[in-house]
Motif scaffolding. Sequence first.
Motif, PDB file in Angstrom:
ATOM      1  N   LEU A  19     -23.272  -2.998  28.028  1.00 47.42           N
ATOM      2  CA  LEU A  19     -23.652  -3.898  29.070  1.00 47.42           C
ATOM      3  C   LEU A  19     -24.094  -5.265  28.493  1.00 47.42           C
ATOM      4  O   LEU A  19     -24.062  -6.296  29.374  1.00 47.42           O
ATOM      5  CB  LEU A  19     -25.090  -2.985  29.739  1.00 47.42           C
ATOM      6  CG  LEU A  19     -25.743  -3.902  31.177  1.00 47.42           C
ATOM      7  CD1 LEU A  19     -24.519  -3.509  32.158  1.00 47.42           C
ATOM      8  CD2 LEU A  19     -26.726  -2.784  31.467  1.00 47.42           C
ATOM      9  N   VAL A  20     -24.856  -5.421  27.358  1.00 44.74           N
ATOM     10  CA  VAL A  20     -24.951  -6.587  26.945  1.00 44.74           C
ATOM     11  C   VAL A  20     -23.619  -7.368  26.974  1.00 44.74           C
ATOM     12  O   VAL A  20     -23.697  -8.784  27.169  1.00 44.74           O
ATOM     13  CB  VAL A  20     -25.694  -6.470  25.555  1.00 44.74           C
ATOM     14  CG1 VAL A  20     -25.859  -7.987  25.127  1.00 44.74           C
ATOM     15  CG2 VAL A  20     -27.288  -5.854  26.010  1.00 44.74           C
ATOM     16  N   ILE A  21     -22.529  -6.790  26.373  1.00 45.21           N
ATOM     17  CA  ILE A  21     -21.421  -7.676  26.125  1.00 45.21           C
ATOM     18  C   ILE A  21     -20.758  -8.091  27.542  1.00 45.21           C
ATOM     19  O   ILE A  21     -20.457  -9.517  27.566  1.00 45.21           O
ATOM     20  CB  ILE A  21     -20.419  -6.619  25.411  1.00 45.21           C
ATOM     21  CG1 ILE A  21     -20.905  -6.522  24.123  1.00 45.21           C
ATOM     22  CG2 ILE A  21     -19.026  -7.275  25.258  1.00 45.21           C
ATOM     23  CD1 ILE A  21     -19.829  -5.421  23.111  1.00 45.21           C
ATOM     24  N   ALA A  22     -20.920  -7.135  28.303  1.00 48.88           N
ATOM     25  CA  ALA A  22     -20.341  -7.744  29.710  1.00 48.88           C
ATOM     26  C   ALA A  22     -21.055  -8.814  30.616  1.00 48.88           C
ATOM     27  O   ALA A  22     -20.560  -9.732  30.928  1.00 48.88           O
ATOM     28  CB  ALA A  22     -20.606  -6.349  30.836  1.00 48.88           C
ATOM     29  N   LEU A  71     -20.382 -12.006  28.467  1.00 48.65           N
ATOM     30  CA  LEU A  71     -19.278 -12.437  28.756  1.00 48.65           C
ATOM     31  C   LEU A  71     -19.286 -13.081  30.000  1.00 48.65           C
ATOM     32  O   LEU A  71     -18.337 -14.349  30.314  1.00 48.65           O
ATOM     33  CB  LEU A  71     -18.152 -11.468  28.830  1.00 48.65           C
ATOM     34  CG  LEU A  71     -17.833 -11.054  27.454  1.00 48.65           C
ATOM     35  CD1 LEU A  71     -16.559  -9.787  27.559  1.00 48.65           C
ATOM     36  CD2 LEU A  71     -17.149 -11.978  26.418  1.00 48.65           C
ATOM     37  N   ALA A  72     -19.871 -12.714  31.151  1.00 48.19           N
ATOM     38  CA  ALA A  72     -20.027 -13.185  32.418  1.00 48.19           C
ATOM     39  C   ALA A  72     -20.810 -14.522  32.518  1.00 48.19           C
ATOM     40  O   ALA A  72     -20.622 -15.501  33.313  1.00 48.19           O
ATOM     41  CB  ALA A  72     -20.680 -12.355  33.265  1.00 48.19           C
ATOM     42  N   TRP A  92     -28.960 -19.189  24.597  1.00 44.95           N
ATOM     43  CA  TRP A  92     -29.885 -18.646  25.832  1.00 44.95           C
ATOM     44  C   TRP A  92     -29.058 -17.566  26.491  1.00 44.95           C
ATOM     45  O   TRP A  92     -29.606 -16.520  27.140  1.00 44.95           O
ATOM     46  CB  TRP A  92     -30.136 -19.869  26.721  1.00 44.95           C
ATOM     47  CG  TRP A  92     -31.183 -20.832  26.262  1.00 44.95           C
ATOM     48  CD1 TRP A  92     -30.641 -21.831  25.677  1.00 44.95           C
ATOM     49  CD2 TRP A  92     -32.427 -20.660  25.868  1.00 44.95           C
ATOM     50  NE1 TRP A  92     -31.780 -22.515  24.930  1.00 44.95           N
ATOM     51  CE2 TRP A  92     -32.847 -21.845  25.296  1.00 44.95           C
ATOM     52  CE3 TRP A  92     -33.382 -19.522  25.878  1.00 44.95           C
ATOM     53  CZ2 TRP A  92     -34.341 -21.974  24.669  1.00 44.95           C
ATOM     54  CZ3 TRP A  92     -34.738 -19.610  25.427  1.00 44.95           C
ATOM     55  CH2 TRP A  92     -34.963 -20.795  24.799  1.00 44.95           C
ATOM     56  N   GLN A  93     -27.739 -17.321  26.653  1.00 46.98           N
ATOM     57  CA  GLN A  93     -27.047 -16.523  27.169  1.00 46.98           C
ATOM     58  C   GLN A  93     -27.365 -15.055  26.576  1.00 46.98           C
ATOM     59  O   GLN A  93     -27.606 -14.035  27.463  1.00 46.98           O
ATOM     60  CB  GLN A  93     -25.631 -16.735  27.279  1.00 46.98           C
ATOM     61  CG  GLN A  93     -25.070 -17.732  28.187  1.00 46.98           C
ATOM     62  CD  GLN A  93     -25.240 -19.402  27.472  1.00 46.98           C
ATOM     63  OE1 GLN A  93     -25.815 -19.362  26.538  1.00 46.98           O
ATOM     64  NE2 GLN A  93     -24.412 -20.117  27.716  1.00 46.98           N
ATOM     65  N   VAL A  94     -27.373 -15.030  25.372  1.00 40.85           N
ATOM     66  CA  VAL A  94     -27.773 -13.633  24.747  1.00 40.85           C
ATOM     67  C   VAL A  94     -29.120 -13.148  24.977  1.00 40.85           C
ATOM     68  O   VAL A  94     -29.319 -12.129  24.949  1.00 40.85           O
ATOM     69  CB  VAL A  94     -27.263 -14.103  23.139  1.00 40.85           C
ATOM     70  CG1 VAL A  94     -28.147 -12.767  22.399  1.00 40.85           C
ATOM     71  CG2 VAL A  94     -26.072 -14.261  22.760  1.00 40.85           C
ATOM     72  N   ILE A 100     -20.205 -12.517  19.390  1.00 40.97           N
ATOM     73  CA  ILE A 100     -20.570 -12.481  20.615  1.00 40.97           C
ATOM     74  C   ILE A 100     -21.716 -13.267  20.852  1.00 40.97           C
ATOM     75  O   ILE A 100     -22.280 -13.862  21.915  1.00 40.97           O
ATOM     76  CB  ILE A 100     -20.518 -11.656  21.698  1.00 40.97           C
ATOM     77  CG1 ILE A 100     -19.188 -10.675  21.501  1.00 40.97           C
ATOM     78  CG2 ILE A 100     -20.556 -11.765  23.179  1.00 40.97           C
ATOM     79  CD1 ILE A 100     -19.280  -9.386  22.197  1.00 40.97           C
ATOM     80  N   GLY A 101     -22.829 -13.403  19.774  1.00 41.80           N
ATOM     81  CA  GLY A 101     -24.098 -13.987  19.972  1.00 41.80           C
ATOM     82  C   GLY A 101     -24.102 -15.303  19.659  1.00 41.80           C
ATOM     83  O   GLY A 101     -23.001 -15.979  20.223  1.00 41.80           O
TER      84      GLY A 101
END
Length: 355
Positions: free
Chosen positions: A205-208, A211-212, A218-220, A298-299
Motif C-alpha cells: 500500500l505504501v509503494i502504491a 508511486l501515485a 515528503w511523499q514518503v 522508492i524512499g
Amino acid sequence: MNNNTGTSLWQIAIQKFKRSKTGMFSFGYIILCGFIAVFCYVLAPDNSNSANQMHLEIHSKPPGFSVQLLSIPSEIKNQQSWFSVFMEGKQNSSTEIPIKSFSVKNNQLEIIKYSDGLPKEFPVSYEQYIQQKTFYLGTDKYGRDLLSRLLIGARISFFIGFIAVFISLLIGIPIGAIAGYFGGKIDDFIMWVINITWSIPTLLLVIAITLALGKGFWQVFIAVGLTMWVEVARVVRGQVITTKQQQYVEAAKALGFSDFRIIFKHILPNILAPIIVISAANFAAAILIESGLSFLGIGAQPPTPSWGAMIKNHYNYIILGKPYLALIPGIAIMSLVMAFMLIGNTLRDALDVKA
C-alpha cells in the motif's frame, strides 16, 4: 472523572515510568537521536548539502582514516541565510582534493595528488587551505564521509516517525471515535473500510501511494502516515465502545452536551493511555517502513542520505571484506527501533490502570 484522581493517576504512571531503567535509557536515547536529527548539519563534519562531498580517490576507507585535503573555495558566492544552512547545509561548498604531500617551489604550491601520485601546481596562497581530515567512520563507496551521512540520515528516519504518527492520529482518532460512539450503520461502514485497508499488505500500500504521489522526501512521510491510521482507528473504536457505557458519559448526555463535546472532551482524554502506547509502536514501524522503501529505491532520492539507502548502496560490501559500510546504518536503524519498542512496553506497563 474527578480531576484530582485523573492527575494522581498520571503522576503514578510517570513515577512508574521513571523507575524503569530500560524505559529511561530508551527515552534518553530517543532524545539524543532527536537532538542529532535537528542539529545534524551543525554536528556533521561535512556540512555540505546532503553531505555529498565526494572523494572517489579515497572511497571505502576504514573508520579512523586520515588524509590531507586541499579545499579550494567555491567561486560561486551565493548568500545563504543561517537558517538555510541549518536546514539544508551549505549549497556551494569547497572543492576538496585529497593529497599525499605538498611543498612550495618557485613561489608555487606543488601538491602530490592521492589519486595518481602526479604533481599539480597552485598559487602559493592556497597553502592555507590544506588541512588534515579524519573520517571517524570511514568513507562510503563514493568517498563521502560516512559519519556525516549517518547524522544527516537520522533526520529522515527520526522525523518520519513524528509525521507518520501525527497523520495516523489525525485520521484514525476521529474515525475510530465516530465508529465506536455512534455504532449502527456508521460503525458497519467504517469497519468495512478499515477491514479492506487492513487486508492490503502495508508495504504494498505504501509503494502504491508513493508511486501515485511521486518519489521524494515528503511523499514518503505522507504515504507511511496514510497506512497507519487503520490500527489507531481500531484501538480508539474499541476503547470508545467500552468507555461510552460509563456513568459520566450518561450524565453528560443527560445534561444536553453535544456528541462532539462528549467524544473529544470527555471520552478521548480518558483513553489516551492505549493511544500513547500504539503511537510508540507506530514510530518504530514507520522507521522500518521508510528504511525498507529506501532500500527498494522508492524512499528519499539520492543524494539525500537515508539509512535504508546507505544499506542498499553497501550491502554487497558485507562479502567484500568491508561489512561496516552496511552494518553501521543497520545498527542505527535497529537501535532506534528497539528504543521505541522498549519505551512502548514501558509505557504500557506504566499506564496499566489494572496494575
